[in-house]
Structures are given as C-alpha cells and as structure tokens.
Enzyme design. Structure first.
Site, PDB file in Angstrom:
ATOM      1  N   GLN A   1       3.381  -6.039  -5.345  1.00  0.00           N
ATOM      2  CA  GLN A   1       3.707  -4.618  -5.253  1.00  0.00           C
ATOM      3  C   GLN A   1       4.671  -4.350  -4.105  1.00  0.00           C
ATOM      4  O   GLN A   1       4.309  -4.545  -2.939  1.00  0.00           O
ATOM      5  CB  GLN A   1       2.421  -3.816  -5.039  1.00  0.00           C
ATOM      6  CG  GLN A   1       2.613  -2.325  -5.147  1.00  0.00           C
ATOM      7  CD  GLN A   1       1.326  -1.586  -4.860  1.00  0.00           C
ATOM      8  OE1 GLN A   1       0.701  -1.810  -3.832  1.00  0.00           O
ATOM      9  NE2 GLN A   1       0.933  -0.704  -5.749  1.00  0.00           N
TER      10      GLN A   1
ATOM     11  N   SER B   1       5.381  -0.224  -0.085  1.00  0.00           N
ATOM     12  CA  SER B   1       5.440   0.147   1.334  1.00  0.00           C
ATOM     13  C   SER B   1       6.651  -0.449   2.030  1.00  0.00           C
ATOM     14  O   SER B   1       7.138  -1.518   1.659  1.00  0.00           O
ATOM     15  CB  SER B   1       4.179  -0.328   2.053  1.00  0.00           C
ATOM     16  OG  SER B   1       3.057   0.338   1.557  1.00  0.00           O
TER      17      SER B   1
ATOM     18  N   GLU C   1      -4.530   2.412  -9.734  1.00  0.00           N
ATOM     19  CA  GLU C   1      -5.050   1.687  -8.579  1.00  0.00           C
ATOM     20  C   GLU C   1      -6.333   2.343  -8.088  1.00  0.00           C
ATOM     21  O   GLU C   1      -7.343   1.685  -7.862  1.00  0.00           O
ATOM     22  CB  GLU C   1      -3.998   1.673  -7.479  1.00  0.00           C
ATOM     23  CG  GLU C   1      -4.429   0.989  -6.208  1.00  0.00           C
ATOM     24  CD  GLU C   1      -3.242   0.764  -5.266  1.00  0.00           C
ATOM     25  OE1 GLU C   1      -2.584  -0.258  -5.418  1.00  0.00           O
ATOM     26  OE2 GLU C   1      -2.981   1.611  -4.402  1.00  0.00           O
TER      27      GLU C   1
END
Lengths: 291, 384
Positions: free
Chosen positions: B128, B131, B246
């Site tokens: 992922q 961030s 999520e």
C-alpha cells in the site's frame, strides 16, 4: 443470522419510547426532582399504564395473560426505561409478574432485597426477600429511595435481573451521548460550536464507542441468555453508563455541575444500578472463571 | 435479533472444518517472524491451497473471481480458520483486503481480469503506497506527483510505512495528478509494478525488530495510464472505498485469535500461580467481556452489511477504535501473566506485545478514527 432487531422489535421499542415521552418526559422528570411533591413518591397511574402496555407481563405466556415475548424484547423496553430515567423497582416487578398477583398489570408494586440493599421499600406493596431491620439511606439518587438491610450476604445474582439492569444502563449511556452531542453542537465558545474542537469531539466519540459496544454485549446476552455473556454485558453497560454520564457532564462544563442539568441524575442512577444485582468485581470473577 | 446459523451455513462450516483438518498438516513449517521472504512464501502457499479448494476470495463477487459468499459465511470462514490455527492473510493482506476489493468495485473488466486472479491464486502480492513522510494521517496532502506523458504517467516522490514493500509485486499507489486542484480533488489511484525502473525500496526496522514496512522512493517511474483505477483526479473517492474495506473487515479474524490467546493466558496464569492474584484475574475477566463484545459488535456490523449490501459502513471505525486498544491491553496482561519471562523476545507474546503498539496508529490513528466517528456518525462540525 441477522443480529439487528426485527421490525416488530423496533416497533415495540418505539412504542414504549413514545409512551414514556408522553407520560414521563423532561417536565415530569424535573417535577419529580424539583416539584412541590418531589421525593420518593411512585406515580401509580403511570405504573398501571406501563402494566397496560405490557411492560411487566411482556415475557408471560399469552395463556397467562402475558404478551408471550422473550428476553430480547424485554431488553429493548428496559433500554427505553433507562433512557427516560424512569424511576421505580421496574426490574423486580417485571420479574415478579408471573408469581405475585397484580404485578403483571402494574397494580402491585414489587421490590426485592439484593446485596443488602432494597429500593422503593416504603412505596412497594410486596417485598421479596427478608427486609427485616431495614434502615433508610440518604440515597445519592433523588429518584431511588434506598434502605440498607444489615446482615444480608450477597447471594448469587438473578441473571435476568442483571441483564435487564444492564439494558437500563445501556439506555442511559445512549441518552447521555445524545445530550453531550446536542450540547456540543449548540454551545459556542471562541466563536464556534465547542463540538468543532477535537478535545470535545474525542470525548463524544468515545461515548458512542462505549455505548455501541455495550449494546452489542447486552443484545447478544439477551439472545443467548448465557450467564457469562450476561456478566460481560453488565460490566460493559455499567462502565458505559457511568463513564458516559461523567463525560457528558464534562462536555456541559460548569453547567454540567449544576442541579439544573439532567446529567447528574443519569450519573447517580448509573451508580445505583452498578451496585445492584452484580457488581463489576463479581462480574469480572464470573468472566474470569469461564476462561 | 438472531444469532443462529441456517442449515446451509452449518453445512458450509462443517465442510470447511473437514477441509481444514486435511489441509493444515500439509503446510510447510512456519517461518521465523523476521524472515519476510519466508513469510511471503508461506502465506502465498496457504493462499494457493485456499484457491485450489474454492475458498479464495470467498466474499468477493463472483464476477471478480470470488465465491460470492454472504458476509455471514465469510464470518464463519474467519472464525473456523482462526480456531483451527490456520495462517492469517499475512503478506496477502493488501491484495485480498484493500487493493483487490477496490479493483473489484471500481476497476474496468480488463483491470479485474489482469489483477484479481493472481491475488486469489497467491501468485502476486500487493503493498500500500498511501502514506508519505509529510502526509500520514493527513493523507490528502500527499505530494507524490504523476505527470502525464503520452499513455504513461511519470511518477516522482516518496512513500513511507509501506507494508510488505520488500516482497510485493504491485503497489496501490496514490499520486497527485492535478497540483492546482483542492487537495482532495487532484488525486489518482494507480497500480504500480514494484519492479519498474526508478522504484527503490528501503526497509524500515520496526520497534519489534522486523522489516514489515519500508520507505519507497519513486524517481520518474513510468506507469501506464491503463493502470489507473477510477477516473483521473477521482482517486480520493476510490481511496475512501479502499479504507472502508480496511476498517470494515480487516481485523475480524484477529478478534477470534485474541479470544483464543485470552484462554491461553488464563491457562498460563493458572499454571504459574498468578491466577490467585485477584487484580490480575479480574483484569483477564474484563478482557473476556471486551473481546466477547467485540465479536458481537462484528456480528452486528456484518448484519448491517448483509442488509445494506456492498461496502462496509462507518461501524468499522467504532470497532477499530475499541479493538486496537483492547489488543494492547491484552498483551500488557500477557506480560503481567508472564512476569520476567515477558522480557524474553523468543516468547510469541512478547513480539505480539511489541507489534500491538502499531494498532492505534496504522490504518488511521485512534485520534483520526475519533474524528471520523464524531463528524460522520455523530454529525459534529468539522474543525481543528
């Protein structure tokens, strides 16, 4: 598996909410606390109306004049009683509906000795358990007169009494969350609603989380009627009711510390209920024993 | 209010249990927790076994290659696999729980055909890339830029806290495709191959000693425009879909695991005499209430999802807030049960205690989750 209440169950709950809003709304609550005949008087007419609505006879079989429903429905209506801060020995009278004449209809008010305490002793028509030598207590909750019964050891708790009390705690926890959120939306400081500040938001969010976890625990325990789940439900609902009342008071600031705000009534009743039937310590022992 | 299972669901459970009894002994030995390539191999082997048995992507829609199982069946699956001690999704986490469901919901037919089967077979692992060093919880202020060059985007920037980057084949990447737009508007969601020229992965060591996440540097990486899922500059909405997966389902299996651990803690405390300590015993009792209720809350959320269908709702934030703290309390209690042994890193519970510290931070910190609950569920005004 659909864990959520059915449409019939929701309708039953909404019906009692409407009845209580009409018969024991905020004005009546405040009159009971501040009015000329405040004090430990029980509203007998309201008690009979609850009887007529099936509040006490809810779980009696239909052939015995009851409504023939189960613990899940009882939990939903007791949640409403807790939300409205309805006073009286509701749990004891509900449990006595099958055995004490007149309890099912609300004609007879029944109270029960539990853990060395008995509530509404002077107002009740029948006392279950030995209340000999009961001495009045200056009750912290202005709407729950209490007596202490010396020499009474705590007996094994009645699981249904524990669960229904937990349901009342749940209702109170939901109500104080609503009250805090409403106040946080309206009250302005520094030029904006206080609910826009993270510190206040986080108090409110935690209140909702506590109430929703307690709801899952209480509803599941009503479905399974498992004594360990019931102990868990009481533990979490006590925690939600007491801590949400405290956080609601905090959100209300100085106003929350006044007699005028309702939040202290929720906190005090939550303290009384937390001492009744099964305390946090006793519940934790049951839950540990099951591991 | 119904917590019983239908005959069909009981059949499903029985078949699954029978299969687990046969399949689990065939798994290779569990790798060292610090060995990520070993963990990838182990986790994808398990995924392939699930695939061959018809349990892969159980709750994914059939047209995405899944089994189209109901949320309730998925719940039974998570409960039984965890009870049997089967591996958790592990390295397949992002593919199966974020990227896959997002592509299934938002991708084109061609995108689904390209990316979903390898996830289900355990052939490809995803990570992922959300961030960034300056955009953690404030995800929308991300700065990694993607500039259009013909039928490619040229991507430059850096990502951080990228779980499993070291062993991933693909990255679900958020990039800024319109720097001039308001910060939520100019974002796009790309599938980036991890072996593309210009991708550098530098593993970060967690406080538990493991390298489960990494920093990622992107230097003019060329990603085909065809790899964009959703419209250009519509990535924020696609991301919200990903995040709701999520928060909605990612931790369900873990609750069952925590309940099992709690039973093991009680057994250990009885064996070493600490059970006589009233305070510790009651602490374990309170955790029993907590995890039982979290399991019931899961069933509540699943019932909600079953009735509304599709994407999980905000109930996931309520769950995640409480669960992440409860998990930390569980392993703190484990340390109290273990006593001085809790300082020994070779004990599983010690490592779990260390890794539990990430739960209130990852997937949106508890503070962010509280804002979500306050603003989206309780309707409090937005602010600082």
């Amino acid at each position: 598996m659909d864990f959520r209440p059915t449409d019939d169950q929701r309708a039953l709950q909404a019906g009692l909410r409407d009845l209580l809003e009409g018969r024991f709304g905020r004005e009546r609550l405040r009159a009971a606390v501040d009015g000329p005949d405040r004090g430990p008087g029980l509203d007998r007419a309201l008690w009979r109306e609850l009887g007529a609505a099936g509040f006490f006879a809810l779980r009696l079989p239909e052939e015995d004049g009851g409504v023939g429903l189960g613990l899940p429905e009882a939990v939903l209506v007791f949640e409403e009683a807790g939300r409205a801060l309805l006073p009286g020995p509701l749990v004891a009278t509900h449990l006595a509906a099958g055995t004490v004449a007149g309890a099912a209809t609300g004609e007879t008010v029944v109270t029960m000795v539990d853990g060395g305490l008995v509530e509404w002793l002077d107002a009740a028509d029948r006392v279950l358990g030995d209340a000999a030598g009961a001495v009045p207590v200056r009750s912290v909750d202005p709407l729950t007169p209490l007596h202490r019964v010396p020499g009474v050891a705590r007996t094994a708790p009645h699981p249904e009494a524990v669960l229904l009390t937990a349901a009342e705690q749940l209702g109170s926890a939901v109500r104080t969350t609503d009250a805090a959120v409403q106040y946080a939306r309206e009250r302005e400081q520094f030029g904006r609603p206080i609910g826009a500040f993270q510190a206040v938001k986080q108090l409110c969010a935690q209140m909702l989380v506590r109430a929703e976890l307690a709801r899952s625990a209480v509803y599941a325990a009503a479905v399974t009627a498992d004594p360990v789940e019931i102990a868990g439900a009481k533990l979490l609902a006590d925690d939600a009711a007491v801590r949400n009342a405290r956080d609601c008071l905090q959100v209300h600031g100085g106003m929350g510390f006044t007699w005028e705000a309702d939040v202290h009534l929720h906190l005090k009743r939550a303290w009384v209920r937390a001492e009744r039937w099964q305390t946090a310590g006793a519940a934790a022992e049951v839950l540990a024993g099951a591991l | 209010m119904d917590l019983t299972w239908t005959e069909e669901e009981e059949d499903f459970r029985a078949r699954l249990k029978a299969w687990l009894g046969l399949a689990l002994p065939k798994l290779p030995a569990k790798p060292d927790p610090m060995d990520w390539p070993g963990r990838r191999a182990y986790d994808t082997t398990w995924q392939r076994m699930l695939y061959d048995a018809g349990y892969a992507g159980l709750h994914w829609p059939v047209d995405a290659g899944g089994q189209g199982a109901t949320p309730t069946q998925h719940l039974i699956f998570l409960e039984e696999t965890e009870r049997a001690g089967a591996p958790y999704v592990g390295a397949n986490f992002v593919g199966l729980l974020h990227a896959g469901p997002t592509i299934a919901a938002e991708g084109t037919a061609a995108q689904r055909a390209r990316w979903l089967p390898p996830v289900l077979r355990g052939d490809e692992v995803w990570c992922q890339g959300f961030s960034e060093p300056d955009a953690g919880s404030d995800l929308a202020s991300l700065r990694t830029r993607a500039v259009r060059d013909g039928d490619h985007y040229v991507v430059s920037g850096s990502k951080i806290w990228t779980s499993h980057a070291e062993v991933a084949d693909w990255c679900e990447l958020l990039v800024r495709t319109d720097p001039a737009a308001p910060k939520h508007r100019g974002i796009s969601w790309l599938a980036m191959p991890m072996d593309a020229p210009g991708v550098t992965v530098r593993p970060l060591r967690t406080l538990a000693g493991s390298t489960e996440f990494a920093e990622m540097f992107l230097d003019e990486v060329r990603v085909p425009v065809a790899n964009r899922v959703g419209d250009e500059n519509d990535g924020w909405r696609v991301t919200m879909v990903t995040l709701s997966f999520e928060r909605g389902t990612a931790f369900v299996g873990e609750v069952v695991a925590c309940r099992r651990t709690l039973g093991e803690l009680a057994a250990a405390a009885r064996a070493n005499g600490r059970w006589d300590d009233q305070e510790l015993r009651r602490r374990l009792g309170r955790l029993n209430a907590e995890f039982t209720a979290l399991w019931r809350l899961t069933q509540w959320n699943v019932s909600e999802a079953q009735r509304t269908g599709g994407v999980p709702g905000t109930g996931g934030s309520v769950f995640k807030l409480r669960y992440s703290h409860a998990r930390q309390e569980l392993y703190d209690a484990a340390a109290a049960v273990l006593g001085p042994e809790s300082l020994d890193l070779s004990h599983d519970w010690t490592l779990d205690r260390l890794s539990s510290l990430s739960y209130t931070i990852a997937a949106g910190t508890s503070q962010i989750q509280q804002n979500i609950v306050a603003e989206r569920i309780l309707g409090l005004p937005k602010g600082r």
